[in-house]
Scaffold this motif. Sequence first.
Motif, PDB file in Angstrom:
ATOM      1  N   THR A  99       3.573 -13.927  -7.112  1.00 52.66           N
ATOM      2  CA  THR A  99       2.171 -14.008  -7.505  1.00 52.66           C
ATOM      3  C   THR A  99       1.322 -13.176  -6.556  1.00 52.66           C
ATOM      4  O   THR A  99       1.473 -13.274  -5.336  1.00 52.66           O
ATOM      5  N   ALA A 100       0.454 -12.355  -7.104  1.00 48.52           N
ATOM      6  CA  ALA A 100      -0.496 -11.579  -6.303  1.00 48.52           C
ATOM      7  C   ALA A 100      -1.878 -11.728  -6.928  1.00 48.52           C
ATOM      8  O   ALA A 100      -2.026 -11.630  -8.150  1.00 48.52           O
ATOM      9  N   THR A 101      -2.879 -11.986  -6.101  1.00 46.41           N
ATOM     10  CA  THR A 101      -4.245 -12.151  -6.590  1.00 46.41           C
ATOM     11  C   THR A 101      -5.185 -11.268  -5.783  1.00 46.41           C
ATOM     12  O   THR A 101      -4.995 -11.068  -4.580  1.00 46.41           O
ATOM     13  N   SER A 102      -6.201 -10.736  -6.448  1.00 48.93           N
ATOM     14  CA  SER A 102      -7.174  -9.880  -5.775  1.00 48.93           C
ATOM     15  C   SER A 102      -8.475  -9.865  -6.563  1.00 48.93           C
ATOM     16  O   SER A 102      -8.460  -9.872  -7.801  1.00 48.93           O
ATOM     17  N   SER A 103      -9.583  -9.853  -5.850  1.00 51.17           N
ATOM     18  CA  SER A 103     -10.890  -9.696  -6.487  1.00 51.17           C
ATOM     19  C   SER A 103     -11.281  -8.229  -6.582  1.00 51.17           C
ATOM     20  O   SER A 103     -12.286  -7.886  -7.207  1.00 51.17           O
ATOM     21  N   ALA A 104     -10.475  -7.349  -5.959  1.00 54.38           N
ATOM     22  CA  ALA A 104     -10.811  -5.923  -5.912  1.00 54.38           C
ATOM     23  C   ALA A 104     -10.089  -5.108  -6.980  1.00 54.38           C
ATOM     24  O   ALA A 104     -10.561  -4.042  -7.376  1.00 54.38           O
TER      25      ALA A 104
END
Length: 294
Positions: A229-234
């Motif tokens: 899992t990878a999460t980013s707001s960018a």
Amino acid sequence: MSRKSLALIVVWPLMMMGSSAGGPSHAAQNRSKWHFLASSGTSMSQIAAQQQFPPISCGETKQGSIDQTDQTFSDGTRFDAYSFTTMQPNQPFIITAQSSSFPVQSELFFFDAQRGQFVFLQAISAGAPNMPVKYTGVLSTPGEYALVINGDSPQSAGPYTVILECQACGASGGGCTGGTLDAPVQIQMDQELTCELTSNDPRVQDQQGGVHFAKVFQFQSPGGSVRITATSSAFTPLIGALDPNTGQLSNVSTSPNTLNFSAGPAFFVVIANEVQATGPFTVKVEQGGTFPPF
């Protein structure tokens, strides 16, 4: 052919090529059309392997100049080269360069003694004179390295400054060290890391020719299905399995992505879906999940 016209497929460093890593057990299927790129087309093949470059030491600042007496690449661009040696594995480094006279470019190479040639590792370019460039990484293999300084055209000339630091960059990145082609980020099962995707990271090319930044990760797979899992707001993270013996990416998909690995060292990448997007992200590796059908 001009070296700047080339988009080179990356030659993976020997420490990964010779690894006994267990790549994805399904790597031959559903192969991705993403391809790793080098950020520079510089060729060191024209430079004799035994040639001695002026040394540069950790913590040293060099004041140099690109002029008519320097060696040239095949397109006529002049360059200076410096050598340094690392004695320990996983040596962090920071290279900074700047010129008031031309848009400075800097490239880093590793000398492969067995093959008697330099292998490209990393590069960065300034967009204009007076613009400093800085790139960081981890030199995973002890040995000899070459640091090259040049301009963006055969007309580039004038003084420059280059600094070599052998320490980690100030930002810790939550333990996310490395991520370049020769030094993957080490991550453990059930561990969550906070990382930063930057323009200094490896690049991959999509089917339409768009260039995306990526980080390479390595972990010890227990075998079977692994949920990443990878999460980013960018940016929108994409995740794909990596075969370290061929450099082949497979099963690239949006997060979370469930991949199947053989037991042992395993590799994957996190890629920004948006072209040339950068920014912070978190990544976590967990066992289990349902492996998607092909």
